[in-house]
Design a protein around this motif. Structure first.
Motif, PDB file in Angstrom:
ATOM      1  N   ARG A 194     -23.522   5.064  43.337  1.00  0.00           N
ATOM      2  CA  ARG A 194     -23.578   6.305  42.554  1.00  0.00           C
ATOM      3  C   ARG A 194     -22.611   6.274  41.371  1.00  0.00           C
ATOM      4  O   ARG A 194     -22.940   6.719  40.276  1.00  0.00           O
ATOM      5  CB  ARG A 194     -23.289   7.498  43.463  1.00  0.00           C
ATOM      6  N   HIS A 195     -21.435   5.743  41.609  1.00  0.00           N
ATOM      7  CA  HIS A 195     -20.429   5.797  40.539  1.00  0.00           C
ATOM      8  C   HIS A 195     -20.269   4.487  39.791  1.00  0.00           C
ATOM      9  O   HIS A 195     -19.360   4.335  38.995  1.00  0.00           O
ATOM     10  CB  HIS A 195     -19.109   6.289  41.108  1.00  0.00           C
ATOM     11  N   ASP A 206      10.171  -1.319  35.909  1.00  0.00           N
ATOM     12  CA  ASP A 206       9.117  -0.840  36.807  1.00  0.00           C
ATOM     13  C   ASP A 206       7.991  -0.137  36.060  1.00  0.00           C
ATOM     14  O   ASP A 206       6.820  -0.226  36.426  1.00  0.00           O
ATOM     15  CB  ASP A 206       9.701   0.134  37.841  1.00  0.00           C
ATOM     16  N   GLN A 207       8.374   0.580  34.993  1.00  0.00           N
ATOM     17  CA  GLN A 207       7.388   1.307  34.195  1.00  0.00           C
ATOM     18  C   GLN A 207       6.324   0.319  33.684  1.00  0.00           C
ATOM     19  O   GLN A 207       5.131   0.587  33.753  1.00  0.00           O
ATOM     20  CB  GLN A 207       8.091   1.966  33.006  1.00  0.00           C
ATOM     21  N   ALA A 229       4.122  -1.323  36.458  1.00  0.00           N
ATOM     22  CA  ALA A 229       3.092  -0.464  37.041  1.00  0.00           C
ATOM     23  C   ALA A 229       1.798  -0.495  36.236  1.00  0.00           C
ATOM     24  O   ALA A 229       0.760  -0.063  36.709  1.00  0.00           O
ATOM     25  CB  ALA A 229       3.606   0.968  37.141  1.00  0.00           C
ATOM     26  N   ARG A 283     -20.175  11.178  24.282  1.00  0.00           N
ATOM     27  CA  ARG A 283     -19.182  12.197  23.969  1.00  0.00           C
ATOM     28  C   ARG A 283     -17.925  12.060  24.835  1.00  0.00           C
ATOM     29  O   ARG A 283     -16.821  12.383  24.410  1.00  0.00           O
ATOM     30  CB  ARG A 283     -19.866  13.549  24.198  1.00  0.00           C
ATOM     31  N   SER A 284     -18.084  11.575  26.062  1.00  0.00           N
ATOM     32  CA  SER A 284     -16.926  11.497  26.956  1.00  0.00           C
ATOM     33  C   SER A 284     -15.958  10.387  26.545  1.00  0.00           C
ATOM     34  O   SER A 284     -14.840  10.318  27.050  1.00  0.00           O
ATOM     35  CB  SER A 284     -17.373  11.312  28.403  1.00  0.00           C
ATOM     36  N   SER A 285     -16.380   9.500  25.647  1.00  0.00           N
ATOM     37  CA  SER A 285     -15.462   8.470  25.144  1.00  0.00           C
ATOM     38  C   SER A 285     -14.506   9.045  24.097  1.00  0.00           C
ATOM     39  O   SER A 285     -13.475   8.448  23.803  1.00  0.00           O
ATOM     40  CB  SER A 285     -16.240   7.320  24.489  1.00  0.00           C
ATOM     41  N   ILE A 286     -14.899  10.168  23.533  1.00  0.00           N
ATOM     42  CA  ILE A 286     -14.107  10.753  22.448  1.00  0.00           C
ATOM     43  C   ILE A 286     -12.988  11.614  23.028  1.00  0.00           C
ATOM     44  O   ILE A 286     -13.221  12.413  23.932  1.00  0.00           O
ATOM     45  CB  ILE A 286     -15.025  11.559  21.493  1.00  0.00           C
ATOM     46  N   ASN A 287     -11.785  11.416  22.502  1.00  0.00           N
ATOM     47  CA  ASN A 287     -10.596  12.152  22.971  1.00  0.00           C
ATOM     48  C   ASN A 287     -10.259  11.858  24.432  1.00  0.00           C
ATOM     49  O   ASN A 287      -9.608  12.667  25.083  1.00  0.00           O
ATOM     50  CB  ASN A 287     -10.769  13.671  22.791  1.00  0.00           C
ATOM     51  N   LYS A 288     -10.692  10.739  24.953  1.00  0.00           N
ATOM     52  CA  LYS A 288     -10.390  10.409  26.355  1.00  0.00           C
ATOM     53  C   LYS A 288      -8.946   9.934  26.481  1.00  0.00           C
ATOM     54  O   LYS A 288      -8.212  10.396  27.329  1.00  0.00           O
ATOM     55  CB  LYS A 288     -11.356   9.351  26.873  1.00  0.00           C
ATOM     56  N   ARG A 341      -6.313  11.122  20.882  1.00  0.00           N
ATOM     57  CA  ARG A 341      -6.859  12.287  20.181  1.00  0.00           C
ATOM     58  C   ARG A 341      -7.316  11.836  18.795  1.00  0.00           C
ATOM     59  O   ARG A 341      -6.589  11.125  18.101  1.00  0.00           O
ATOM     60  CB  ARG A 341      -5.793  13.373  19.986  1.00  0.00           C
TER      61      ARG A 341
END
Lengths: 610, 172
Positions: free
Chosen positions: A152-153, A604-605, A608, A336-341, A344
């Motif tokens: 599904r995903h 560590d930052q 990760a 559309r979901s690629s924009i501003n993901k 900005r």
């Protein structure tokens, strides 16, 4: 549906027009057919000529249907994952959707990696999976898996077809969804009893579901605003991606027109290589983690980024808060979901990137815009270029992997070869040192980063382009993930070339261990390697081993001039690293250009981040 | 040591029109979990004359850029026809129904009845030592009522989750 009122009823098979009326009325004839036959007929209608698959209990009726239809060429792979990658290679190199046929349970689960790969890289693909009979679903039957649940995903959409009467319209919609908008994989799960049961079937008929209609044209106002921003920019850059390849070869031409009109520099993601010719003066090379110094610096310093069919992936942006801080950003994307993901942007334009570029060109031309004098901008870019960031140390004892790729390019460039890769250092070296002039020639696993992609993708590409030279640039570790596909190439007499940059390491893992873990090489050594030449020979391939720089050219020549499939085991410098590199969590301006820049540890930052 | 930062969140109510087909709820709920979004409540029912369309009301929360992504991600699902952010769109009515079972005798029982009356909850079942109240209202009214009932013998509570619709003559 047109002509419904005069639909003819006929009790015999539709292939007999003489008994049912004129040929034109053929499409209106209704006949009883099994689900499997309906599937095969519909695939034929949709122009499918190649299917990559592997038989099993739950797809036997479909395989029996295929037996009667020599027009559909079935390519028997050795593992279902390879079927999906082969379909991706076929799709990416031809522009047509790739089609996969696998059985239930393990057949479907083995296909999941390739389905996910196609989702991440927006490759049109239709995967048909067998399923246990509807009355057995949910009983933990033999070779049962919840395929629609599992996929599904990792699909753009998926279906469980419970009635044969739904089959034709589902298959049509699946192809529509896979190919329209942002392309992606679609799974059709067909229970075995649905394949066997008969129902009325109307060729070329069936309900056309129009629920999926992505926006193609960009909003007129937004396009005008984009043109305005381009006209005012002093330091613009085109940041292009795989969307241009997906939009079709015409989009690549439009991009070149747009670049010529504006005179602005062009860089591209890994997925977009080939959309803009590498021989152009305006080409800066790939950007991102292993992109060129000039491309990344130009992105950082630009005052306008025109993002065309790319998605600001983390391999591109580096540290988000340091990404191109002073630029305005235009983002053209069909999704559309690629924009501003992640980043900005100032101006989103939803639409097909090829179409939007055409609109943009029309507006710019209408306003009599011509290439401004970006003298200062280009002077800075030339300064960055002068760093020669892709240079590597000379070595006359060992073959430098970069040199091997460059020699391969020199020897094959006149033939516009199709290049596939696995995943790792060799992939990045190929992206950096192999120049592409045309779209659809570069097939690589970008988003998912799937080792084992290259060989099956090369097989798919060779099937779609029988006259092309197809080369998989591989690493000795990746290639072993789908090495069994040597047999597939042999069976179908595909003259695929496999060029292994063998450094006896999972090189990219080792490189990160040097960078981040003080060179503690935990499990990154490729131990117990096979004798690749003998392995190739045992599959009926020719095997060539190149060990010295002096033998490189001759070895490559022999590979190209051999008619059948050839494996080259090219022994390269073991500890070479891939530069430039932006370490995870670093900014574009913090590029490592040579081994001297490596510190050996990270906080560590940074650890990760992937 | 590294710490993971939390961002300030806001609550939004979304109305999502979808094809009424098998697996649609799993598709939507799964998209939320796969991408790490929150669902406060989710209600779904078939709302069209031909039973082809369902309306899903989702109450969610997240930072504004995440809400924007949630809407875009919902919108790209093939069976999704439209997504409306009612919180963003303006004035709207939110309602939820709860069934609240309270048991007790004496003073608690009388107090429960008094409170129910004040909150306009209806008695839908009664025994000598229990009531089942039906209450509708905005989610915070139900929260408050349930909190009060805890003090007078709450046994269990069932809530529908929020449904919402915009005010005025137009569809959102």
């Amino acid at each position: 549906m047109p002509g419904n009122a005069v639909a003819l009823r006929c009790s015999i098979a539709y292939q007999s027009p003489a008994l049912c009326g004129s040929g034109e009325k053929l499409e209106q004839i209704v006949a009883e057919k099994s689900g499997a036959d309906i599937l095969v007929e519909t695939l034929l209608d949709l122009g499918v000529d190649t299917v990559f698959g592997y038989p099993g209990g739950a797809v036997l009726p479909i395989y029996d249907g295929l037996y009667e239809h020599p027009k559909i060429k079935h390519i028997l792979v050795r593992h279902e994952q390879a079927a999906t990658h082969a379909a991706e290679g076929y799709a990416r190199s031809t522009g047509k959707p790739g089609v996969v046929l696998v059985t239930s349970g393990p057949g479907a689960t083995n296909a999941v990696t390739g389905i996910t790969d196609a989702l991440m890289d927006s490759i049109p693909m239709v995967v048909i999976t067998g399923q246990v009979a509807t009355n057995l679903i949910g009983t933990d039957a033999f070779q049962e898996a919840d395929t629609v649940g599992i996929t599904r995903h990792c699909t753009k959409h998926n279906y469980l077809v419970k009635k044969p009467s739904q089959l034709a319209s589902v298959v049509r919609e699946a192809f529509h969804i896979a190919t329209e908008g942002r392309p992606g994989p679609v799974v059709i799960d067909i229970p075995k009893n649905v394949q066997v049961a008969a129902t009325e079937f109307q060729r070329h008929g069936g309900k056309h579901n129009n629920r999926y209609q992505p926006q193609i044209d960009g909003d007129f106002k937004a396009v005008n605003e984009a043109a305005e921003m381009i006209m005012q920019a002093k330091a613009p850059i085109f940041y292009t991606g795989g969307g241009i390849i997906n939009s079709g070869p015409k989009a690549s031409e439009t991009l070149q027109e747009l670049a010529a009109l504006t005179g602005a520099p062009v860089t591209s993601t890994l997925m977009g290589l080939g959309a803009f010719p590498a021989s152009s003066d305006q080409w800066l090379g790939m950007l991102g983690m292993h992109g060129t110094f000039e491309a990344n610096m130009a992105m950082n310093r630009a005052d306008l980024i025109i993002c065309l069919g790319a998605r600001f992936d983390d391999r591109i942006t580096g540290r988000i808060d340091a990404f191109s801080p002073d630029s305005k950003k235009i983002h053209v994307d069909i999704d559309r979901s690629s924009i501003n993901k992640t980043i900005r942007v100032d101006l989103p334009v939803v639409g097909d990137v090829g179409r939007v570029m055409e609109q943009l060109l029309a507006v710019l031309k209408g306003r009599k815009f011509s290439a401004p004098d970006y003298e200062e901008w280009w002077a800075r870019i030339k300064g960055w270029r002068a760093r020669n960031c892709l240079e590597y140390p000379e070595n006359d004892k060992e073959i430098m992997p970069q040199l091997a790729v460059r020699k391969l390019w020199e020897a094959t460039k006149d033939r516009d070869p199709i290049i596939t890769t696995e995943v790792g250092q060799h992939q990045m070296w190929a992206a950096q040192h192999f120049d592409f002039e045309l779209p659809n020639k570069w097939l690589t696993s970008g988003g998912l980063g799937t080792m084992g992609y290259g060989l099956p993708a090369a097989i798919g590409a060779q099937l779609g382009n029988p006259d092309s030279l197809v080369i998989d640039i591989a690493g000795e570790a990746s290639i072993q993930m789908n090495i069994q596909e040597l047999g597939t190439a042999t069976q179908y007499r595909l003259p695929v070339k496999l060029f292994i940059l063998n450094n006896e390491y999972m090189g990219m893992v080792r490189q990160w261990q040097e960078l981040t873990y003080e060179s503690r090489y935990s499990n990154s050594y490729s131990d117990s390697l096979p004798d690749f030449v003998k392995l190739a020979e045992s599959y009926g391939w020719k095997g060539i081993c190149i060990e010295k720089p002096a033998d490189l050219e001759a070895g490559i020549k022999e590979m190209i001039e051999t008619d059948g499939p050839v494996l080259v085991d090219c022994r390269v410098a073991k500890l070479a690293n891939c530069f430039p590199m932006i370490p995870s969590g670093a900014a574009h301006t913090e590029m490592l250009l040579s081994p001297e820049d490596i510190k050996g540890t990270m906080d560590d930052q940074a650890k990760a981040l992937v | 040591m590294m710490r993971i930062k939390e961002e300030a969140v806001e609550r939004h109510v979304l109305a999502v029109m979808v094809d009424n087909e098998a697996g649609i709820l799993a598709r939507i709920a799964g998209m939320f979990t796969a991408r790490g979004y929150n669902i406060e409540s989710l209600t779904v029912a078939d709302i069209s004359e031909d039973h082809a369309i369902s309306r899903i009301t989702i109450a969610t929360n997240g930072p504004p850029h995440v809400i924007e992504q949630i809407i875009a991600q919902l919108d790209r699902l093939v069976p999704v026809h439209s997504v409306r952010d009612l919180t963003e769109a303006g004035p709207h009515v939110q309602r939820e129904l709860a069934l609240v079972k309270v048991a007790g005798k004496g003073e608690n029982r009388i107090e429960a009845m008094r409170l129910a009356d004040a909150y306009r909850a209806r008695i839908v079942d009664a025994s000598t030592e229990s009531f089942v109240f039906e209450i509708t209202g905005a989610p915070d009214k139900i929260e408050t009522f349930v909190a009060l009932m805890r003090e007078v013998g709450l046994v269990e509570v069932g809530r529908t989750g929020v449904v919402a619709i915009s005010r005025g003559p137009d569809a959102a």
